[in-house]
Design an enzyme around this catalytic site. Sequence first.
Site, mmCIF file in Angstrom:
data_model
loop_
_atom_site.group_PDB
_atom_site.id
_atom_site.type_symbol
_atom_site.label_atom_id
_atom_site.label_comp_id
_atom_site.label_asym_id
_atom_site.label_seq_id
_atom_site.Cartn_x
_atom_site.Cartn_y
_atom_site.Cartn_z
ATOM 1 C CG ASP A 181 -2.008 -1.131 0.996
ATOM 2 O OD1 ASP A 181 -2.411 -1.366 -0.167
ATOM 3 O OD2 ASP A 181 -2.385 -1.780 1.987
ATOM 4 C CG ASP A 190 -7.171 -4.967 -1.812
ATOM 5 O OD1 ASP A 190 -7.536 -6.042 -2.320
ATOM 6 O OD2 ASP A 190 -7.518 -4.607 -0.685
ATOM 7 N N GLY A 226 -7.273 -19.656 -5.232
ATOM 8 C CA GLY A 226 -7.853 -18.365 -4.904
ATOM 9 C C GLY A 226 -8.432 -18.425 -3.498
ATOM 10 C CB THR A 235 -11.826 -14.100 0.559
ATOM 11 O OG1 THR A 235 -12.146 -12.701 0.602
ATOM 12 C CG2 THR A 235 -12.406 -14.776 1.809
ATOM 13 N NE ARG A 265 -12.321 -1.780 1.095
ATOM 14 C CZ ARG A 265 -12.839 -2.246 2.220
ATOM 15 N NH1 ARG A 265 -14.141 -2.179 2.423
ATOM 16 N NH2 ARG A 265 -12.091 -2.798 3.152
ATOM 17 C CD1 TRP A 318 -9.641 -3.206 -3.185
ATOM 18 C CD2 TRP A 318 -9.538 -1.046 -3.772
ATOM 19 N NE1 TRP A 318 -9.645 -2.451 -2.030
ATOM 20 C CE2 TRP A 318 -9.579 -1.124 -2.356
ATOM 21 C CE3 TRP A 318 -9.470 0.215 -4.376
ATOM 22 C CZ2 TRP A 318 -9.561 0.013 -1.537
ATOM 23 C CZ3 TRP A 318 -9.446 1.348 -3.555
ATOM 24 C CH2 TRP A 318 -9.496 1.236 -2.160
#
Length: 371
Positions: free
Chosen positions: A87, A148, A206, A208, A220, A224
């Site tokens: 980030d 994200d 995959g 989460t 969300r 993104w």
Amino acid sequence: MWQEAIEAALDTLRGNIRNHPGLFPHITEGQKYEWGGNDDWIEGFYTGMMWLGYEYGGDPFLKAAAEEQLANYRHRLDHHIVLDHHDIGFLYSLSAVAQWRVTGSEEARQLALAAADKLLLRYRPNYGALQAWGKEGDPENGGRIIIDCLMNVPLLYWAHEQTGDRTYYDIALKHVRKSLRFLVRGDGSSYHTFYFDQETGGAIRGGTHQGYQDGSTWTRGQSWGVYGFALSYRYTGDAAYLDASKRLAKYFIAHLPEDHVAYWDFDVAVEAGTPRDSSASAITACGILELLELLPAEDPDRAELADALQAMMASLVENYSTRSIPGAEGLLRHGSYHVRGDRAPDDYMIWGDYYYLEALVRMERGIKGYW
Ligand code: GLY
């Protein structure tokens, strides 16, 4: 309506700056933010709002407040304060790149380039992508990418434009290619995260982190992807990313409830009290604005996207904004950070506030964010 909403938002922002000098808003419950230092992934959103506000109305108070924070971001980068995550893109695009874009500051430009260099260090050649969280080799997070990150790679594209050094561009592109291949599913839905073997680079599965369950579509994360792939198209011209952004946007729109503001996960059972995530709708609105600028005039989906944008933003302003709540410190109610985690849903989210303001000033004046 947009103008009134922007004025109310900027009044709230100015009040926050006056009431909490030198501090940054953190996630909270209720009418107030918690105020603290520059040590999370979210501080850039606050600074970015000041730049949007300054560009919109020319208020020197907002410019000075944003500029004052630059030294704090420099200190954070130099001392590597809570930066073992991707980030760095969110943080430094909305502070240093924003300042450079608005004022041409060389100091801000140098800081943004140094931040891009730090982000590059998260590239893992074994699996050809940027590691989302933690240090290299971390047993839980070492092989993990998350959707994200598509909003973090624009810092690398920007650094390539500034320096001509292809390394930034090549690594951004490798990461985005991996994200398209492993995070986006055939029906336009998405995984939040994907795991790779840290040694061999082989694809594992995959999953989460903040969504309802592995395999569900975290709202969300989807947003993104809508905005992030559109930005990758803007920087690369590769139509695969434009197509991906549009498919994700259409999935998002097709799964909205009646008031056009998303629940926190598209696969969660909706019952009385199921939390929304207003921030996801604000992010998607910004992604659609980007898409509408990039799609060819004859694209058959333009009208659907434009109608959805108007409906989503009207609902955010009328039903979710705090414009009529005296003393509120956030702009948007009913955001959800991590519903299954230790964060209560239904709070103010500073990123929801940022994207709400970005969408409003772009609709009203064509002012873009700083990605
Ligand atoms: N990027 C972290 C989040 O969306 O919660």
